[in-house]
Design an enzyme around this catalytic site. Structure first.
Site, mmCIF file in Angstrom:
data_model
loop_
_atom_site.group_PDB
_atom_site.id
_atom_site.type_symbol
_atom_site.label_atom_id
_atom_site.label_comp_id
_atom_site.label_asym_id
_atom_site.label_seq_id
_atom_site.Cartn_x
_atom_site.Cartn_y
_atom_site.Cartn_z
ATOM 1 N N ASP A 158 0.812 -1.220 0.000
ATOM 2 C CA ASP A 158 0.000 0.000 0.000
ATOM 3 C C ASP A 158 0.845 1.270 0.000
ATOM 4 O OD1 ASP A 158 -2.017 -1.849 0.248
ATOM 5 O OD2 ASP A 158 -2.442 -1.435 2.356
ATOM 6 N N ARG A 210 -5.944 -0.065 -0.333
ATOM 7 C CA ARG A 210 -6.870 0.408 0.702
ATOM 8 C C ARG A 210 -7.189 1.898 0.521
ATOM 9 N NH1 ARG A 210 -8.178 -3.570 3.646
ATOM 10 N NH2 ARG A 210 -9.295 -2.210 5.069
ATOM 11 N N TYR A 270 -5.121 -10.712 -5.298
ATOM 12 C CA TYR A 270 -3.882 -11.323 -4.795
ATOM 13 C C TYR A 270 -2.752 -11.338 -5.829
ATOM 14 C CZ TYR A 270 -6.143 -13.396 -0.613
ATOM 15 O OH TYR A 270 -6.770 -13.613 0.584
ATOM 16 N N LEU A 271 -3.118 -11.425 -7.116
ATOM 17 C CA LEU A 271 -2.083 -11.544 -8.150
ATOM 18 C C LEU A 271 -1.054 -10.422 -8.042
ATOM 19 C CD1 LEU A 271 -4.129 -13.617 -9.138
ATOM 20 C CD2 LEU A 271 -3.874 -12.727 -11.446
ATOM 21 N N GLN A 272 -1.523 -9.189 -7.725
ATOM 22 C CA GLN A 272 -0.627 -8.044 -7.711
ATOM 23 C C GLN A 272 0.335 -8.059 -6.523
ATOM 24 O OE1 GLN A 272 -3.052 -4.216 -6.624
ATOM 25 N NE2 GLN A 272 -4.479 -5.927 -6.790
#
Lengths: 409, 409
Positions: free
Chosen positions: A139, A187, A292-294
Site C-alpha cells: 500500500d 486500501r 492477490y495476483l498483484q
C-alpha cells in the site's frame, strides 16, 4: 546478556518480496549475532507467538535462504491480530521462556500498531524488550520511509499489466470494447493507482484516467473524460483504486466482509465502474480485478524493491545489534536520478503515525494523470528485473521446511 | 503470376504472441516470395480490408520485426466482423485492385469461419484466391492443431498466477480468507482452467478445485468439496472458467453484453462463486478476474508457444508458396516428453469444425483435478521463458510504424 535471543514474525497482507526481507534478516543474524544467540520465527505472526508455535530460523542455510528470497507470500504465515488484554501475560511468558530480547515484526500499519502494543505490554510487565518494526506493505502508506518494501514490485506488476491491457484494448476498440478498467489494491491510499500512470509514455497511451481515493469520485466528470478520451484516441484505459470514495468520503464499493482487525474488505469497484460506463455511455467495457495476483507476483518484481526489502531486513538486525532500541529501519532517498538510498533508524512512534497518502502535487490538476513530480518519485522504485528460477515452465517457488522448536514441558 | 501479392490480417481477441506469428510470416515472405510480390497488411482485420486501410508489410526490416515479436496485442488491430452480402463485391474489388492472390487470416474460430466466407465469395465471383487460416487463440478450441498459438502463454500466465495466489492465500488462511477464486477466459471450453491444474505439484497445493464448462456446475457438490478442502488444508484455491454452465447448459454468469459477431461477453463468474461460498459456508473469499491481463501478458510467455506462433506464420508462407491451397498450418505433436512437434497443412474446412473441448479423461473422475493424461498433454506447452526487453522498469513494447499504402485514384 540474559535475553540474547530474537524473534521474527510476519504480519498482514503478503508481498512478493517480504521473504527477501526475511532472508536478509536471517542471514544478517547468522553472521552478526553473538555466539549462541538464536533467532526464532513465529508462525502466523503474533498469533503463533501467543500459541508458542515457533521455528528455528538460525538453522536455515544459504541455499534455503536463497530459495526463500525467490518465493512470494509470507513463508511463516501472517495474521492481522490485535492483542487483547487477556493475552498480555501469555505474551510476556512466551518471550521470557525463550529468552527473547528482541522482536522483529515485519508488516504494515497493523504491525506498527502491534509493535507499540507489544512494547507497552513488556514495559508494563517490567520485561526488557527491544521492539523493531520492519516495514512492508504494497500500500506504500507507511510514513517516514521513502518507499515500503513490497510496493515497488506491486507497482511494476500493475503498470506492466496496464500497459499490456491497454495495447489489447487498442487492438479491437474500433469494433468492440472501448474502455478497460484495472482495479488496484492499496486500501485508502492511491499509490498503486498512481504507479499505473508510469505505463503511459505519451498522452495517447494508457492509462488515460487514474482514480485515486485521495480525490473524491465525481461520476459526471469521470464519464465526460471517458467520452472525450474515446473520441480522441478511440479507447480509454482506467486504473481505479479499490478504496475509491464519493464526495462525502463514503466507499463507492466494499464487499461487506471485514478482516480480523475489523477493517472492511474492499474489492469490486472495477465492475461497478464498468457498469456505470456501459449504462451511461453505451460503451462495451472490460475490467480486471487483479487482487492477490498483484501482491504475490514474484515472477515480475522490481529489483530495486528486492534490494530494499533485503537491505531492510539486514539493517534491522545490524541496527538492533548496535544497540538502537524501538525503531524501524526505513529507506531514505538521497537522489532521484540516478536513484540513491540508504537505510536509517526511525523511532517506532513515528512509524505508527497516520497513513501516508498520495500528495496533491503528484497528480495533474484534474487528478486524472501522474504529474512530473509523481513520476520523479515513483519511477526509480520499479527499476530492474529479478526473475525466480523456473522449472517445468513455472516459477520453482519453495518454502523452506522450518524446524519446529520442541517445547520442553 | 497475375495476382502475386498477399494480404495478412489479424482477427478476434488478441494473444501475447500473435505478433510473433506476424513477424514470422513477414520474415518468411521477405525471404521466400518471388521478386516484386508484395505483402500487405489490413488494419482491423477484414473491416480494414473492406475499407482499403492497407499497410506495406514488405517494408518492415529485421529490427522492426524483432520489436514486433516482443509486443503483445495485435499490432494491426483486429475485428470480429461477419461479412455481409452487400460487402461481397467490395471485398473482391479490393483484392483485385491490389492483385492479392493469397489471404492469410490470423485468428480463432471466427477467423476460420471468415476464411470459409472469403473463399466462397471469391469462388462465386470467379476470382482466383488462396485462403489460409493461420490459427491463434488463447481458448485452444480449434480442432486439428495440437495447440493453438497463444494458448500456451495464457496457460503459463494463469498457472503461475494461481501458484502465486495460492501461496498468498495459505499465508493468512488461519485467521482470514480461506478461499480464493481465479476466473479464466476460454469461452465455452475449459482449457485455460485445466492448465491452472499444472500449478499443483502435490495434493495440498492449489488449485484444489477446477471448474470447467465441460462439467455442469453442481453447487452442493462444489460447496461440499470446498469445505472438505478447507478442513483438510486450511484453505482452498479454485480456478473457474468464465463460461461455466449449470445442469441445463445455461451460463451461470454473463454480462448481458454481446460482441460484434453476436457472441455474449462473459466474465464475472468468480465474484458470483465467491458470494455463494461466503453466503453458504461463511468463509471470507478473495477472487480475481484477470481478463485482458491473461491474453496480453507478453512479460510471461511460454517460449514453446512463441516458437510455435512464429513457426506457424513462417509455415503459412512456405506452404502457400509451395502451391498448397485453402489450408491451415497446424501443429502436430510427435512426442510428449521431450515434446517434439512439426507443422503440417490441414484443409481449411476441417479447421472450421465445431470447437474442441477438454476431453473427459484429461480430468479426474470427479472433474475437479487434472488427470495424468491432461498433465501429459498440457505440460510441454508452457515450457520455457522468453522475456521482452525492459526500459525504465517496464517492458519496452513498440508497435512498428506501418507505412500506409497510398491509393492511386
Amino acid at each position: 546478556t540474559q535475553n540474547c535471543n530474537a524473534l521474527y514474525a510476519q504480519a498482514g497482507g503478503v508481498t512478493a518480496v517480504i521473504n527477501s526481507t526475511a532472508a536478509g534478516l536471517i542471514a544478517a543474524w547468522r553472521q552478526q549475532a553473538p555466539a549462541g544467540a538464536r533467532l526464532f520465527g513465529a508462525r502466523d505472526g503474533i498469533v503463533g507467538l501467543l500459541e508458542e508455535r515457533l521455528v528455528d530460523l538460525s538453522a536455515l542455510h544459504e541455499p534455503e535462504l536463497d530459495m526463500l528470497g525467490y518465493s512470494p507470500s509470507a513463508a511463516l504465515g501472517t495474521c492481522r491480530h490485535v492483542l487483547q488484554p487477556e493475552e498480555h501475560a501469555r505474551l510476556v511468558a512466551v518471550l521470557q521462556r525463550h529468552r527473547i530480547g528482541t522482536v522483529f515484526y515485519n508488516g504494515g500499519g497493523g504491525a506498527a500498531r502491534a509493535c507499540g502494543d507489544i512494547l507497552a505490554i513488556a514495559q508494563a510487565a517490567g520485561y526488557p524488550l527491544n521492539v523493531v518494526h520492519v516495514p512492508k506493505t504494497i500500500d506504500n502508506d507507511i510514513p517516514d520511509t521513502d518507499a515500503c518494501p513490497g510496493f515497488g514490485s506491486a507497482a511494476k506488476y500493475l503498470a506492466t499489466s496496464l500497459r499490456e491491457a491497454s495495447l489489447d484494448l487498442a487492438a479491437m476498440a474500433g469494433s468492440s470494447s472501448k474502455v478497460f478498467i484495472l482495479e488496484t489494491m492499496g486500501r485508502y491510499s492511491g499509490w498503486l493507482t498512481a504507479a499505473c500512470g508510469l505505463a503511459a509514455r505519451h498522452p495517447g497511451e494508457g492509462p488515460h484516467i487514474l482514480l485515486l481515493p485521495e480525490r473524491p469520485f465525481d461520476e459526471e466528470r469521470f464519464l465526460r473524460r471517458v467520452r472525450e478520451t474515446v473520441d480522441r484516441y478511440g479507447h480509454c484505459a482506467v486504473a481505479a483504486s479499490e478504496g475509491l470514495t464519493g464526495a462525502n468520503g463514503e466507499l463507492l464499493h466494499a464487499t461487506g466482509q471485514r478482516d480480523a482487525a475489523g477493517d472492511r474488505q474492499l474489492g469490486g469497484v472495477a465492475p461497478w465502474l464498468a457498469a456505470r460506463v456501459t449504462a451511461r455511455l453505451g460503451y462495451k467495457c472490460h475490467w480486471s480485478v487483479a487482487d492477490y495476483l498483484q501482491r504475490s507476483a514474484r515472477h515480475l518484481v522490481s529489483a530495486t524493491d528486492v534490494a530494499q526489502a533485503r537491505a531492510t531486513g539486514q539493517a534491522a538486525v545490524m541496527i538492533a545489534l548496535a544497540g538502537e532500541r524501538h525503531f524501524s529501519p526505513v529507506i531514505r532517498r538521497l537522489a532521484d536520478d540516478p536513484y540513491r538510498w540508504d537505510i536509517v533508524a526511525a523511532p517506532l512512534a513515528v512509524v505508527t503515525a497516520p497513513e501516508r497518502r498520495v500528495p496533491a502535487d503528484f497528480l495533474t490538476a484534474d487528478g486524472y494523470q501522474l504529474s512530473a513530480a509523481g513520476r520523479r518519485y515513483l519511477a526509480p522504485l520499479i527499476v530492474g528485473e529479478d526473475y525466480p528460477p523456473f522449472r517445468d515452465g513455472l516459477p520453482d517457488y519453495r518454502i523452506p521446511a522450518f524446524t519446529d522448536i520442541s517445547l520442553s514441558p
